[in-house]
Design a protein around this motif. Sequence first.
Motif, PDB file in Angstrom:
ATOM      1  N   LEU A  58      41.812  23.504   9.333  1.00 31.64           N
ATOM      2  CA  LEU A  58      42.884  24.650  10.104  1.00 31.64           C
ATOM      3  C   LEU A  58      44.657  24.651   9.204  1.00 31.64           C
ATOM      4  CD1 LEU A  58      42.344  23.794  13.962  1.00 31.64           C
ATOM      5  CD2 LEU A  58      41.275  25.345  12.373  1.00 31.64           C
ATOM      6  N   LEU A  59      45.073  25.589   8.761  1.00 32.72           N
ATOM      7  CA  LEU A  59      46.186  25.722   7.871  1.00 32.72           C
ATOM      8  C   LEU A  59      47.070  26.182   8.525  1.00 32.72           C
ATOM      9  CD1 LEU A  59      43.479  24.936   5.250  1.00 32.72           C
ATOM     10  CD2 LEU A  59      45.633  24.615   4.388  1.00 32.72           C
ATOM     11  N   ASP A  60      48.540  25.740   9.129  1.00 32.97           N
ATOM     12  CA  ASP A  60      49.767  27.125   9.680  1.00 32.97           C
ATOM     13  C   ASP A  60      50.086  27.075   9.050  1.00 32.97           C
ATOM     14  OD1 ASP A  60      48.804  28.429  12.110  1.00 32.97           O
ATOM     15  OD2 ASP A  60      50.264  26.821  12.780  1.00 32.97           O
ATOM     16  N   THR A  61      50.855  28.174   8.452  1.00 27.27           N
ATOM     17  CA  THR A  61      51.744  28.749   7.380  1.00 27.27           C
ATOM     18  C   THR A  61      53.804  27.390   8.389  1.00 27.27           C
ATOM     19  OG1 THR A  61      50.967  30.196   7.355  1.00 27.27           O
ATOM     20  CG2 THR A  61      53.338  29.912   5.800  1.00 27.27           C
ATOM     21  N   MET A  62      53.795  26.793   7.191  1.00 32.57           N
ATOM     22  CA  MET A  62      55.562  26.226   7.664  1.00 32.57           C
ATOM     23  C   MET A  62      56.380  25.649   6.917  1.00 32.57           C
ATOM     24  SD  MET A  62      55.429  22.381   8.098  1.00 32.57           S
ATOM     25  CE  MET A  62      54.303  21.594   6.160  1.00 32.57           C
ATOM     26  N   ASN A  63      57.892  26.291   7.428  1.00 34.57           N
ATOM     27  CA  ASN A  63      58.707  25.574   6.534  1.00 34.57           C
ATOM     28  C   ASN A  63      59.762  24.789   6.693  1.00 34.57           C
ATOM     29  OD1 ASN A  63      60.491  27.624   8.083  1.00 34.57           O
ATOM     30  ND2 ASN A  63      60.869  28.305   6.245  1.00 34.57           N
ATOM     31  N   ARG A  64      60.443  23.710   6.812  1.00 33.91           N
ATOM     32  CA  ARG A  64      61.525  23.294   6.939  1.00 33.91           C
ATOM     33  C   ARG A  64      62.650  23.881   7.762  1.00 33.91           C
ATOM     34  NH1 ARG A  64      61.498  17.868   8.498  1.00 33.91           N
ATOM     35  NH2 ARG A  64      60.974  17.053   6.974  1.00 33.91           N
ATOM     36  N   GLY A  65      62.607  23.893   9.314  1.00 30.47           N
ATOM     37  CA  GLY A  65      63.671  24.192  10.062  1.00 30.47           C
ATOM     38  C   GLY A  65      64.533  23.974  10.558  1.00 30.47           C
ATOM     39  N   ALA A  66      65.547  24.023  11.296  1.00 27.50           N
ATOM     40  CA  ALA A  66      66.111  24.158  12.558  1.00 27.50           C
ATOM     41  C   ALA A  66      65.509  24.466  13.377  1.00 27.50           C
ATOM     42  CB  ALA A  66      67.563  24.873  12.404  1.00 27.50           C
ATOM     43  N   ILE A  67      64.887  23.172  14.547  1.00 20.00           N
ATOM     44  CA  ILE A  67      64.913  23.655  15.921  1.00 20.00           C
ATOM     45  C   ILE A  67      65.342  22.935  16.694  1.00 20.00           C
ATOM     46  CG2 ILE A  67      63.139  22.591  16.778  1.00 20.00           C
ATOM     47  CD1 ILE A  67      60.926  23.010  14.593  1.00 20.00           C
ATOM     48  N   ALA A 124      32.608  19.887  18.625  1.00 22.66           N
ATOM     49  CA  ALA A 124      32.460  21.093  19.182  1.00 22.66           C
ATOM     50  C   ALA A 124      33.135  22.473  18.782  1.00 22.66           C
ATOM     51  CB  ALA A 124      31.932  20.904  20.151  1.00 22.66           C
ATOM     52  N   ASN A 125      32.822  23.058  18.350  1.00 16.52           N
ATOM     53  CA  ASN A 125      33.561  24.055  18.275  1.00 16.52           C
ATOM     54  C   ASN A 125      33.980  25.041  19.375  1.00 16.52           C
ATOM     55  OD1 ASN A 125      31.794  25.816  19.673  1.00 16.52           O
ATOM     56  ND2 ASN A 125      30.875  27.501  18.215  1.00 16.52           N
ATOM     57  N   TYR A 126      34.050  24.485  20.542  1.00 16.32           N
ATOM     58  CA  TYR A 126      34.704  24.938  21.706  1.00 16.32           C
ATOM     59  C   TYR A 126      35.803  23.921  22.389  1.00 16.32           C
ATOM     60  CZ  TYR A 126      32.056  21.286  24.124  1.00 16.32           C
ATOM     61  OH  TYR A 126      31.918  20.006  24.655  1.00 16.32           O
ATOM     62  N   LYS A 127      36.333  23.140  21.505  1.00 16.17           N
ATOM     63  CA  LYS A 127      37.130  21.785  21.347  1.00 16.17           C
ATOM     64  C   LYS A 127      38.465  22.632  20.603  1.00 16.17           C
ATOM     65  CE  LYS A 127      35.109  18.390  23.339  1.00 16.17           C
ATOM     66  NZ  LYS A 127      34.144  17.008  22.828  1.00 16.17           N
ATOM     67  N   ILE A 128      38.549  23.548  19.881  1.00 17.40           N
ATOM     68  CA  ILE A 128      38.927  24.218  18.734  1.00 17.40           C
ATOM     69  C   ILE A 128      40.202  24.471  18.617  1.00 17.40           C
ATOM     70  CG2 ILE A 128      38.513  26.417  18.168  1.00 17.40           C
ATOM     71  CD1 ILE A 128      38.231  26.756  15.368  1.00 17.40           C
ATOM     72  N   MET A 129      40.556  24.797  20.474  1.00 19.17           N
ATOM     73  CA  MET A 129      41.784  25.425  20.322  1.00 19.17           C
ATOM     74  C   MET A 129      43.000  24.091  20.181  1.00 19.17           C
ATOM     75  SD  MET A 129      42.186  28.077  20.526  1.00 19.17           S
ATOM     76  CE  MET A 129      43.790  28.546  21.519  1.00 19.17           C
ATOM     77  N   ASP A 130      41.868  22.675  21.120  1.00 17.25           N
ATOM     78  CA  ASP A 130      42.739  21.532  21.046  1.00 17.25           C
ATOM     79  C   ASP A 130      43.408  21.225  20.144  1.00 17.25           C
ATOM     80  OD1 ASP A 130      42.304  21.198  24.240  1.00 17.25           O
ATOM     81  OD2 ASP A 130      39.899  20.260  23.588  1.00 17.25           O
ATOM     82  N   SER A 131      42.017  21.193  18.869  1.00 15.56           N
ATOM     83  CA  SER A 131      43.069  21.056  17.359  1.00 15.56           C
ATOM     84  C   SER A 131      44.441  21.909  17.307  1.00 15.56           C
ATOM     85  CB  SER A 131      41.854  21.267  16.535  1.00 15.56           C
ATOM     86  OG  SER A 131      40.423  20.283  16.462  1.00 15.56           O
ATOM     87  N   TYR A 132      44.135  22.982  17.271  1.00 12.41           N
ATOM     88  CA  TYR A 132      45.008  24.108  17.633  1.00 12.41           C
ATOM     89  C   TYR A 132      45.988  23.601  17.899  1.00 12.41           C
ATOM     90  CZ  TYR A 132      43.596  27.217  14.533  1.00 12.41           C
ATOM     91  OH  TYR A 132      42.713  27.504  13.491  1.00 12.41           O
ATOM     92  N   LYS A 133      45.884  22.762  19.235  1.00 13.75           N
ATOM     93  CA  LYS A 133      47.145  22.301  19.504  1.00 13.75           C
ATOM     94  C   LYS A 133      48.110  20.876  19.155  1.00 13.75           C
ATOM     95  CE  LYS A 133      48.679  20.831  24.453  1.00 13.75           C
ATOM     96  NZ  LYS A 133      47.927  19.746  25.752  1.00 13.75           N
ATOM     97  N   ASN A 134      47.314  20.695  18.929  1.00 14.40           N
ATOM     98  CA  ASN A 134      47.716  19.336  18.641  1.00 14.40           C
ATOM     99  C   ASN A 134      48.312  18.824  16.911  1.00 14.40           C
ATOM    100  OD1 ASN A 134      46.724  17.132  19.979  1.00 14.40           O
ATOM    101  ND2 ASN A 134      44.251  17.538  18.940  1.00 14.40           N
ATOM    102  N   LEU A 135      47.537  20.506  15.544  1.00 16.81           N
ATOM    103  CA  LEU A 135      48.396  20.689  14.774  1.00 16.81           C
ATOM    104  C   LEU A 135      49.813  21.699  14.947  1.00 16.81           C
ATOM    105  CD1 LEU A 135      48.308  21.702  11.711  1.00 16.81           C
ATOM    106  CD2 LEU A 135      47.493  24.105  12.653  1.00 16.81           C
TER     107      LEU A 135
END
Length: 67
Positions: free
Chosen positions: A58-67, A13-24
């Motif tokens: 859902l695609l989020d831009t990222m790179n290998r970083g020092a976290i 469901a569309n109202y659960k998209i924030m959960d998917s972003y949280k998992n990403l």
Amino acid sequence: MSQKYAAFKHKVANYKIMDSYKNLHMWIEVNKYERLKNKWHLEIFHSWEDSENLDVELLDTMNRGAI
């Protein structure tokens, strides 16, 4: 310039998209990548007719970083 993306398939469901972003975002952090918040992020919709069964990548831009 090329970009690397972390991807997550959201197919509920569309109202659960924030959960998917949280998992990403959690996946990015756990795998020691850095989110590039000032770059382009994408949502690729495969089906949006049924709001209870949204199909989007859902695609989020990222790179290998020092976290």
